[in-house]
Motif scaffolding. Structure first.
Motif, PDB file in Angstrom:
ATOM      1  N   THR A 112      19.183 -17.512  12.973  1.00 55.40           N
ATOM      2  CA  THR A 112      18.848 -16.996  11.642  1.00 55.40           C
ATOM      3  C   THR A 112      17.399 -16.533  11.647  1.00 55.40           C
ATOM      4  OG1 THR A 112      18.975 -17.478   9.283  1.00 55.40           O
ATOM      5  CG2 THR A 112      18.113 -19.246  10.655  1.00 55.40           C
ATOM      6  N   GLY A 148      31.038 -19.617   1.309  1.00 56.75           N
ATOM      7  CA  GLY A 148      29.897 -19.119   0.530  1.00 56.75           C
ATOM      8  C   GLY A 148      30.242 -17.970  -0.405  1.00 56.75           C
ATOM      9  N   CYS A 203      27.206 -30.443  -7.554  1.00 55.61           N
ATOM     10  CA  CYS A 203      25.963 -29.872  -8.093  1.00 55.61           C
ATOM     11  C   CYS A 203      25.951 -29.851  -9.622  1.00 55.61           C
ATOM     12  CB  CYS A 203      25.751 -28.472  -7.538  1.00 55.61           C
ATOM     13  SG  CYS A 203      25.837 -28.426  -5.755  1.00 55.61           S
ATOM     14  N   ARG A 260      25.220 -21.874  10.415  1.00 53.80           N
ATOM     15  CA  ARG A 260      24.082 -21.204   9.772  1.00 53.80           C
ATOM     16  C   ARG A 260      24.395 -20.762   8.337  1.00 53.80           C
ATOM     17  NH1 ARG A 260      23.638 -15.199  12.560  1.00 53.80           N
ATOM     18  NH2 ARG A 260      25.722 -14.484  11.999  1.00 53.80           N
ATOM     19  N   GLY A 261      25.680 -20.730   8.001  1.00 52.58           N
ATOM     20  CA  GLY A 261      26.065 -20.342   6.640  1.00 52.58           C
ATOM     21  C   GLY A 261      25.759 -21.420   5.604  1.00 52.58           C
ATOM     22  N   VAL A 314      32.307 -19.133  -3.440  1.00 52.37           N
ATOM     23  CA  VAL A 314      31.497 -19.956  -4.349  1.00 52.37           C
ATOM     24  C   VAL A 314      30.504 -19.063  -5.097  1.00 52.37           C
ATOM     25  CG1 VAL A 314      29.838 -21.868  -4.501  1.00 52.37           C
ATOM     26  CG2 VAL A 314      31.769 -22.032  -2.930  1.00 52.37           C
ATOM     27  N   ARG A 350      18.515 -13.140   1.316  1.00 52.98           N
ATOM     28  CA  ARG A 350      19.879 -13.451   0.859  1.00 52.98           C
ATOM     29  C   ARG A 350      19.926 -14.638  -0.100  1.00 52.98           C
ATOM     30  NH1 ARG A 350      22.377  -9.182   1.303  1.00 52.98           N
ATOM     31  NH2 ARG A 350      24.399 -10.206   1.228  1.00 52.98           N
ATOM     32  N   THR A 351      18.869 -15.478  -0.090  1.00 53.03           N
ATOM     33  CA  THR A 351      18.933 -16.682  -0.940  1.00 53.03           C
ATOM     34  C   THR A 351      17.688 -16.906  -1.813  1.00 53.03           C
ATOM     35  OG1 THR A 351      17.868 -18.227   0.612  1.00 53.03           O
ATOM     36  CG2 THR A 351      20.229 -17.851   0.916  1.00 53.03           C
ATOM     37  N   ARG A 387      19.955 -14.820  -5.900  1.00 51.43           N
ATOM     38  CA  ARG A 387      20.843 -13.698  -6.256  1.00 51.43           C
ATOM     39  C   ARG A 387      21.889 -14.139  -7.285  1.00 51.43           C
ATOM     40  NH1 ARG A 387      23.924 -11.321  -2.034  1.00 51.43           N
ATOM     41  NH2 ARG A 387      23.798 -13.262  -0.888  1.00 51.43           N
ATOM     42  N   ILE A 388      22.297 -15.403  -7.242  1.00 52.90           N
ATOM     43  CA  ILE A 388      23.245 -15.907  -8.249  1.00 52.90           C
ATOM     44  C   ILE A 388      22.553 -15.903  -9.620  1.00 52.90           C
ATOM     45  CG2 ILE A 388      24.474 -17.973  -9.060  1.00 52.90           C
ATOM     46  CD1 ILE A 388      25.093 -18.667  -6.156  1.00 52.90           C
ATOM     47  N   MET A 395      31.645 -24.949   3.417  1.00 54.49           N
ATOM     48  CA  MET A 395      31.615 -24.113   2.208  1.00 54.49           C
ATOM     49  C   MET A 395      32.088 -22.705   2.519  1.00 54.49           C
ATOM     50  SD  MET A 395      28.437 -23.242  -0.340  1.00 54.49           S
ATOM     51  CE  MET A 395      27.477 -22.339   0.850  1.00 54.49           C
ATOM     52  N   ASN A 437      18.556 -25.837  -2.057  1.00 51.50           N
ATOM     53  CA  ASN A 437      19.575 -26.387  -2.950  1.00 51.50           C
ATOM     54  C   ASN A 437      19.621 -27.904  -2.755  1.00 51.50           C
ATOM     55  OD1 ASN A 437      21.973 -27.258  -4.085  1.00 51.50           O
ATOM     56  ND2 ASN A 437      23.147 -25.464  -3.445  1.00 51.50           N
ATOM     57  N   HIS A 468      21.107 -24.765 -11.918  1.00 52.06           N
ATOM     58  CA  HIS A 468      21.222 -25.336 -10.571  1.00 52.06           C
ATOM     59  C   HIS A 468      20.604 -24.334  -9.599  1.00 52.06           C
ATOM     60  CE1 HIS A 468      22.635 -26.911  -6.900  1.00 52.06           C
ATOM     61  NE2 HIS A 468      23.648 -26.075  -6.753  1.00 52.06           N
ATOM     62  N   ALA A 474      20.671 -22.747  -6.514  1.00 50.89           N
ATOM     63  CA  ALA A 474      21.492 -22.504  -5.323  1.00 50.89           C
ATOM     64  C   ALA A 474      21.059 -21.241  -4.594  1.00 50.89           C
ATOM     65  CB  ALA A 474      22.960 -22.412  -5.699  1.00 50.89           C
ATOM     66  N   ASN A 475      20.885 -20.163  -5.358  1.00 48.37           N
ATOM     67  CA  ASN A 475      20.610 -18.871  -4.716  1.00 48.37           C
ATOM     68  C   ASN A 475      19.999 -17.952  -5.769  1.00 48.37           C
ATOM     69  OD1 ASN A 475      20.913 -16.183  -3.700  1.00 48.37           O
ATOM     70  ND2 ASN A 475      22.515 -16.896  -2.309  1.00 48.37           N
ATOM     71  N   TRP A 482      16.131 -13.035   6.732  1.00 50.01           N
ATOM     72  CA  TRP A 482      17.524 -13.126   6.236  1.00 50.01           C
ATOM     73  C   TRP A 482      17.613 -14.167   5.129  1.00 50.01           C
ATOM     74  CZ3 TRP A 482      21.650 -16.077   5.022  1.00 50.01           C
ATOM     75  CH2 TRP A 482      22.887 -15.426   4.877  1.00 50.01           C
TER      76      TRP A 482
HETATM   77  O1  UT7 Z   1      25.451 -25.761  -4.612  1.00 46.48           O
HETATM   78  C1  UT7 Z   1      26.726 -25.324  -4.364  1.00 46.48           C
HETATM   79  C2  UT7 Z   1      26.845 -23.910  -4.694  1.00 46.48           C
HETATM   80  N1  UT7 Z   1      26.693 -23.109  -3.514  1.00 46.48           N
HETATM   81  C3  UT7 Z   1      26.319 -21.851  -3.642  1.00 46.48           C
HETATM   82  O2  UT7 Z   1      26.035 -21.427  -4.727  1.00 46.48           O
HETATM   83  C4  UT7 Z   1      26.301 -20.956  -2.435  1.00 46.48           C
HETATM   84  C5  UT7 Z   1      26.891 -19.632  -2.810  1.00 46.48           C
HETATM   85  N2  UT7 Z   1      26.908 -18.683  -1.723  1.00 46.48           N
HETATM   86  C6  UT7 Z   1      25.778 -18.107  -1.227  1.00 46.48           C
HETATM   87  O3  UT7 Z   1      24.688 -18.396  -1.664  1.00 46.48           O
HETATM   88  C7  UT7 Z   1      25.939 -17.040  -0.207  1.00 46.48           C
HETATM   89  O4  UT7 Z   1      27.301 -16.717  -0.068  1.00 46.48           O
HETATM   90  C8  UT7 Z   1      25.358 -17.396   1.187  1.00 46.48           C
HETATM   91  C9  UT7 Z   1      23.859 -17.469   1.107  1.00 46.48           C
HETATM   92  C10 UT7 Z   1      25.911 -18.724   1.659  1.00 46.48           C
HETATM   93  C11 UT7 Z   1      25.740 -16.333   2.194  1.00 46.48           C
HETATM   94  O5  UT7 Z   1      25.246 -15.080   1.767  1.00 46.48           O
HETATM   95  P1  UT7 Z   1      26.159 -13.785   1.820  1.00 46.48           P
HETATM   96  O6  UT7 Z   1      25.348 -12.667   1.378  1.00 46.48           O
HETATM   97  O7  UT7 Z   1      27.412 -14.105   1.055  1.00 46.48           O
HETATM   98  O8  UT7 Z   1      26.414 -13.656   3.376  1.00 46.48           O
HETATM   99  P2  UT7 Z   1      27.799 -13.603   4.141  1.00 46.48           P
HETATM  100  O9  UT7 Z   1      28.361 -14.989   4.244  1.00 46.48           O
HETATM  101  O10 UT7 Z   1      28.657 -12.533   3.537  1.00 46.48           O
HETATM  102  O11 UT7 Z   1      27.328 -13.126   5.545  1.00 46.48           O
HETATM  103  C12 UT7 Z   1      26.776 -11.816   5.756  1.00 46.48           C
HETATM  104  C13 UT7 Z   1      26.359 -11.705   7.201  1.00 46.48           C
HETATM  105  C14 UT7 Z   1      27.427 -12.163   8.167  1.00 46.48           C
HETATM  106  O12 UT7 Z   1      27.321 -11.357   9.334  1.00 46.48           O
HETATM  107  P3  UT7 Z   1      28.334 -10.133   9.566  1.00 46.48           P
HETATM  108  O13 UT7 Z   1      29.698 -10.742   9.600  1.00 46.48           O
HETATM  109  O14 UT7 Z   1      28.112  -9.225   8.424  1.00 46.48           O
HETATM  110  O15 UT7 Z   1      27.891  -9.594  10.893  1.00 46.48           O
HETATM  111  C15 UT7 Z   1      27.030 -13.564   8.510  1.00 46.48           C
HETATM  112  O16 UT7 Z   1      27.495 -13.981   9.784  1.00 46.48           O
HETATM  113  O17 UT7 Z   1      25.236 -12.570   7.421  1.00 46.48           O
HETATM  114  C16 UT7 Z   1      25.540 -13.445   8.493  1.00 46.48           C
HETATM  115  N3  UT7 Z   1      24.895 -14.713   8.222  1.00 46.48           N
HETATM  116  C17 UT7 Z   1      23.649 -14.994   8.608  1.00 46.48           C
HETATM  117  N4  UT7 Z   1      22.745 -14.288   9.294  1.00 46.48           N
HETATM  118  C18 UT7 Z   1      21.562 -14.858   9.542  1.00 46.48           C
HETATM  119  C19 UT7 Z   1      25.386 -15.780   7.530  1.00 46.48           C
HETATM  120  N5  UT7 Z   1      24.467 -16.762   7.483  1.00 46.48           N
HETATM  121  C20 UT7 Z   1      23.395 -16.289   8.159  1.00 46.48           C
HETATM  122  C21 UT7 Z   1      22.136 -16.841   8.427  1.00 46.48           C
HETATM  123  N6  UT7 Z   1      21.244 -16.086   9.125  1.00 46.48           N
HETATM  124  N7  UT7 Z   1      21.771 -18.072   8.030  1.00 46.48           N
END
Ligand code: UT7
Length: 382
Positions: free
Chosen positions: A19, A210, A103, A142-143, A213, A27-28, A250-251, A208, A275, A245, A247-248, A23
């Motif tokens: 990661t 992601g 949460c 890493r997710g 959620v 993203r967060t 962007r949320i 999770m 989080n 809460h 979490a993110n 990123w």
């Molecule tokens: O408290 C409980 C509540 N939880 C939440 O509110 C979490 C809600 N979800 C999220 O915040 C987001 O979905 C995440 C931050 C977990 C993920 O963000 P995303 O924009 O939805 O990313 P994604 O899972 O769609 O992944 C996009 C790309 C993927 O690569 P490809 O397939 O496009 O090549 C992932 O493999 O980003 C990649 N990726 C990462 N890259 C670098 C996923 N995690 C990482 C990372 N570092 N840590």
């Protein structure tokens, strides 16, 4: 509030998983999070936050009637983390239990305590949100492992003749989403007769989906805040702050767009703590107060969402009683004395139980020897 001293930055994480700081930040919104030391647990973090809350409220632990700990990372299934904290505080009049709503747990717990106070059953309650999320992370995923941190926050609620406090709450759950987010543990299913032994490596690690959620969170935040506002007879314009809460980012931005409000109506500190699950709202609340974002008689809202799925919104009219309003001049020394007494009482009780058990183990032998001697005296060799 209480957070561990150790800081884990995004750059630190990029040495563990594939990661980058760029990123994670884009993203967060998270820059760093706190990690519990080997000596810290959910209960020790919760205890520190609780002691600070009692100090702010200027009450003694023995005045508490109820202690609720909202957590997904308790020390045990039972005894509860709340019971551990109750004993360390010396809150000998209080009932204590943990509340599991992921949460959303802190908002659920504040509502439970509020209802108990409103019925007249209790007068004072301590509500704690405390987590050691970094203990249940899968550090190869890493997710999820980049999102979470450790910490605790606590509030004291008390009956008051002054109108205000919690005005409304909306607690919801949709268990059909139970597969989207969770921490499986060895439970009744795994231990059922004829079941094969559980995969211990999968156990106690968070998983999770992601994306799902994320969609769920952006939908329920605005919806449930509006429902709580309706119940309180208020509109979004009456709110001076929303403590969501954390979490993110962007949320939160999506929720602000949905509610057609400026993003800065939402308090944000996830950049420094990530989080922290059930602890995120009370930690954010404390920092919002410290930064002067919440004043007496302000209408504010809390909104939590997460595993279950669960979500909860609450509208509060802020009004902390001032210590000078109190008839009793309570002081830090009395609290410290109660904590010290509670500590030694716990130690001595455990020690006396151990000694009793030891004596019980020795006594049967003594009894047998005694009986043998009597038989020898009677020359009874049968
Ligand atoms: O408290 C409980 C509540 N939880 C939440 O509110 C979490 C809600 N979800 C999220 O915040 C987001 O979905 C995440 C931050 C977990 C993920 O963000 P995303 O924009 O939805 O990313 P994604 O899972 O769609 O992944 C996009 C790309 C993927 O690569 P490809 O397939 O496009 O090549 C992932 O493999 O980003 C990649 N990726 C990462 N890259 C670098 C996923 N995690 C990482 C990372 N570092 N840590």
């Amino acid at each position: 509030m209480s957070v561990p001293d150790t800081v884990l930055t995004n750059d630190d994480l990029s040495a563990i998983v594939d990661t980058s700081d760029e990123w994670i930040r884009s993203r967060t919104g998270i820059r760093e999070r706190r990690i519990a030391s080997d000596k810290e647990t959910t209960a020790t973090l919760g205890l520190k936050a609780a002691q600070r809350a009692l100090e702010v409220a200027d009450i003694l632990p023995v005045e508490l009637d109820m202690i609720i700990v909202a957590t997904s990372t308790p020390e045990n299934i039972f005894p509860s983390t709340a019971s551990l904290i109750q004993s360390w505080l010396g809150a000998n009049k209080a009932g204590a239990f943990d509340l599991s709503a992921a949460c959303s747990g802190f908002v659920y717990a504040v509502d439970m305590a509020t209802q108990a106070i409103r019925t007249g059953r209790i007068q004072k309650a301590l509500v704690i949100g405390s987590e050691t999320m970094t203990r249940v992370l899968d550090w190869s995923d890493r997710g999820t492992c980049i999102l979470f941190g450790d910490g605790a926050g606590a509030v004291v609620l008390e009956a008051s003749p002054v109108e205000g406090g919690v005005l409304s709450a909306v607690l919801r759950s949709d268990g059909s989403g139970s597969d989207l987010l969770g921490i499986p543990t060895v439970g009744s299913y795994d231990m059922a007769p004829n079941e094969t032994l559980p995969d211990v490596h999968r156990m106690s690690k968070m998983h999770m989906n992601g994306g799902e959620v994320f969609k769920f969170a952006t939908r329920v935040i605005g919806e449930s805040i509006n429902q709580a506002l309706d119940l309180a007879g208020l509109t979004i314009k009456d709110l001076s702050l929303i403590v969501p809460h954390q979490a993110n980012l962007r949320i939160i931005a999506a929720a602000a767009r949905g509610l057609k409000v400026e993003e800065n109506l939402f308090f944000v500190n996830l950049d420094r703590y990530g989080n922290t699950s059930a602890a995120s709202i009370p930690i954010a609340l404390v920092e919002a107060i410290q930064q002067g974002r919440i004043k007496e008689n302000d209408h504010i809202a809390f909104v939590g969402f997460g595993g279950g799925l669960t979500w909860a919104s609450m509208v509060v009219k802020w009004g902390a009683p001032k210590p000078e309003d109190r008839t009793k001049a309570l002081n830090r020394q009395r609290r410290e004395a109660i904590y010290a007494f509670a500590f030694w009482r716990g130690r001595l009780l455990r020690l006396s139980r151990q000694i009793n058990n030891l004596i019980k183990r020795i006594r049967p032998e003594q009894g047998r020897m005694e009986r043998l001697r009597r038989r020898v005296d009677r020359q009874d060799f049968k």
